[in-house]
Write a protein that holds these residues in place. Structure first.
Motif, PDB file in Angstrom:
ATOM      1  N   ASN A   7       0.888  -1.308  -0.160  1.00  0.00           N
ATOM      2  CA  ASN A   7       0.010  -0.084  -0.031  1.00  0.00           C
ATOM      3  C   ASN A   7       0.818   1.245  -0.013  1.00  0.00           C
ATOM      4  O   ASN A   7       0.438   2.310   0.521  1.00  0.00           O
ATOM      5  CB  ASN A   7      -0.944  -0.110   1.191  1.00  0.00           C
TER       6      ASN A   7
ATOM      7  N   ARG B 274       0.853   9.952  -4.422  1.00  0.00           N
ATOM      8  CA  ARG B 274       0.504   9.560  -5.773  1.00  0.00           C
ATOM      9  C   ARG B 274      -0.888   9.040  -6.072  1.00  0.00           C
ATOM     10  O   ARG B 274      -1.274   8.406  -5.124  1.00  0.00           O
ATOM     11  CB  ARG B 274       1.623   8.680  -6.479  1.00  0.00           C
ATOM     12  N   ASN B 275      -1.293   8.882  -7.120  1.00  0.00           N
ATOM     13  CA  ASN B 275      -2.555   8.386  -7.459  1.00  0.00           C
ATOM     14  C   ASN B 275      -2.261   6.658  -7.134  1.00  0.00           C
ATOM     15  O   ASN B 275      -1.117   6.322  -7.693  1.00  0.00           O
ATOM     16  CB  ASN B 275      -2.969   8.703  -8.927  1.00  0.00           C
ATOM     17  N   PHE B 276      -3.005   5.940  -6.761  1.00  0.00           N
ATOM     18  CA  PHE B 276      -2.886   4.663  -6.350  1.00  0.00           C
ATOM     19  C   PHE B 276      -3.965   3.744  -7.009  1.00  0.00           C
ATOM     20  O   PHE B 276      -5.104   4.049  -7.129  1.00  0.00           O
ATOM     21  CB  PHE B 276      -3.145   4.452  -4.862  1.00  0.00           C
ATOM     22  N   ASP B 277      -3.358   2.857  -7.866  1.00  0.00           N
ATOM     23  CA  ASP B 277      -4.350   2.051  -8.543  1.00  0.00           C
ATOM     24  C   ASP B 277      -3.972   0.608  -8.146  1.00  0.00           C
ATOM     25  O   ASP B 277      -2.935  -0.102  -8.409  1.00  0.00           O
ATOM     26  CB  ASP B 277      -4.007   2.057 -10.136  1.00  0.00           C
ATOM     27  N   ALA B 278      -5.000  -0.014  -7.298  1.00  0.00           N
ATOM     28  CA  ALA B 278      -4.671  -1.515  -6.731  1.00  0.00           C
ATOM     29  C   ALA B 278      -4.529  -2.277  -7.821  1.00  0.00           C
ATOM     30  O   ALA B 278      -4.145  -3.794  -7.579  1.00  0.00           O
ATOM     31  CB  ALA B 278      -5.893  -1.624  -5.717  1.00  0.00           C
ATOM     32  N   THR B 279      -4.945  -2.205  -9.086  1.00  0.00           N
ATOM     33  CA  THR B 279      -4.867  -3.164  -9.948  1.00  0.00           C
ATOM     34  C   THR B 279      -3.671  -3.108 -10.830  1.00  0.00           C
ATOM     35  O   THR B 279      -3.440  -3.893 -11.751  1.00  0.00           O
ATOM     36  CB  THR B 279      -6.188  -3.025 -11.208  1.00  0.00           C
ATOM     37  N   ASP B 280      -3.103  -2.152 -10.705  1.00  0.00           N
ATOM     38  CA  ASP B 280      -1.322  -1.984 -11.445  1.00  0.00           C
ATOM     39  C   ASP B 280      -0.565  -3.164 -11.031  1.00  0.00           C
ATOM     40  O   ASP B 280      -0.594  -3.246  -9.881  1.00  0.00           O
ATOM     41  CB  ASP B 280      -0.836  -0.481 -11.110  1.00  0.00           C
ATOM     42  N   GLU B 281       0.001  -3.868 -11.987  1.00  0.00           N
ATOM     43  CA  GLU B 281       0.738  -4.907 -11.523  1.00  0.00           C
ATOM     44  C   GLU B 281       2.134  -4.438 -10.775  1.00  0.00           C
ATOM     45  O   GLU B 281       2.471  -5.219 -10.119  1.00  0.00           O
ATOM     46  CB  GLU B 281       1.306  -5.610 -12.700  1.00  0.00           C
TER      47      GLU B 281
ATOM     48  N   ARG C 297       2.085   4.631  -1.009  1.00  0.00           N
ATOM     49  CA  ARG C 297       1.594   5.654  -2.035  1.00  0.00           C
ATOM     50  C   ARG C 297       2.083   6.823  -1.983  1.00  0.00           C
ATOM     51  O   ARG C 297       1.805   8.004  -2.587  1.00  0.00           O
ATOM     52  CB  ARG C 297      -0.059   6.091  -1.411  1.00  0.00           C
TER      53      ARG C 297
ATOM     54  N   THR D  18       1.712  -2.429  -7.891  1.00  0.00           N
ATOM     55  CA  THR D  18       1.084  -2.356  -6.470  1.00  0.00           C
ATOM     56  C   THR D  18       0.105  -3.309  -6.215  1.00  0.00           C
ATOM     57  O   THR D  18      -0.216  -3.411  -5.244  1.00  0.00           O
ATOM     58  CB  THR D  18       0.458  -1.030  -6.455  1.00  0.00           C
ATOM     59  N   ARG D  19      -0.161  -4.197  -7.263  1.00  0.00           N
ATOM     60  CA  ARG D  19      -1.416  -5.294  -7.125  1.00  0.00           C
ATOM     61  C   ARG D  19      -0.873  -6.310  -5.821  1.00  0.00           C
ATOM     62  O   ARG D  19       0.327  -6.797  -6.001  1.00  0.00           O
ATOM     63  CB  ARG D  19      -1.680  -5.990  -8.097  1.00  0.00           C
TER      64      ARG D  19
END
Length: 93
Positions: free
Chosen positions: A39, A49-56, A41, A58-59
């Motif tokens: 997690n 920064r913008n957080f995208d939990a589906t981005d490889e 960020r 950060t996933r």
């Protein structure tokens, strides 16, 4: 190289969750451990920064509970530590 799966480990001693410094990652070229802050960020200059939990990058696909004291050996196959050790200094446990 693409990350296909990431398993993050955590310790829950005394009701407090502590994430390990390393994750077990499966990529196109095989399995490996990678330094990983669950997690995260923050940016290098201290911003958010913008957080995208589906981005490889950060996933998290799987979470497993295990004793943090065993992290160095468990991710190395149980015999000898083969990765970089602790990344973030800890106090207490």
């Amino acid at each position: 190289m693409s990350i296909r799966k990431r398993t993050v480990f955590y310790d829950k001693t005394g009701g407090i969750i502590r994430f390990w410094d390393w994750a077990l990652t499966t990529t196109d070229i095989g399995s490996m451990v990678e330094p990983f802050e669950a997690n995260d960020r923050t940016t290098r200059d201290g911003g958010i920064r913008n957080f995208d939990a589906t981005d490889e990058c950060t996933r998290i696909d799987d979470m497993r509970e295990a004793d943090i004291g065993q992290s160095l050996l468990l991710l190395s196959g149980g015999n000898t530590q083969i990765h970089g050790g602790c990344l973030i200094p800890r106090t207490g446990r």
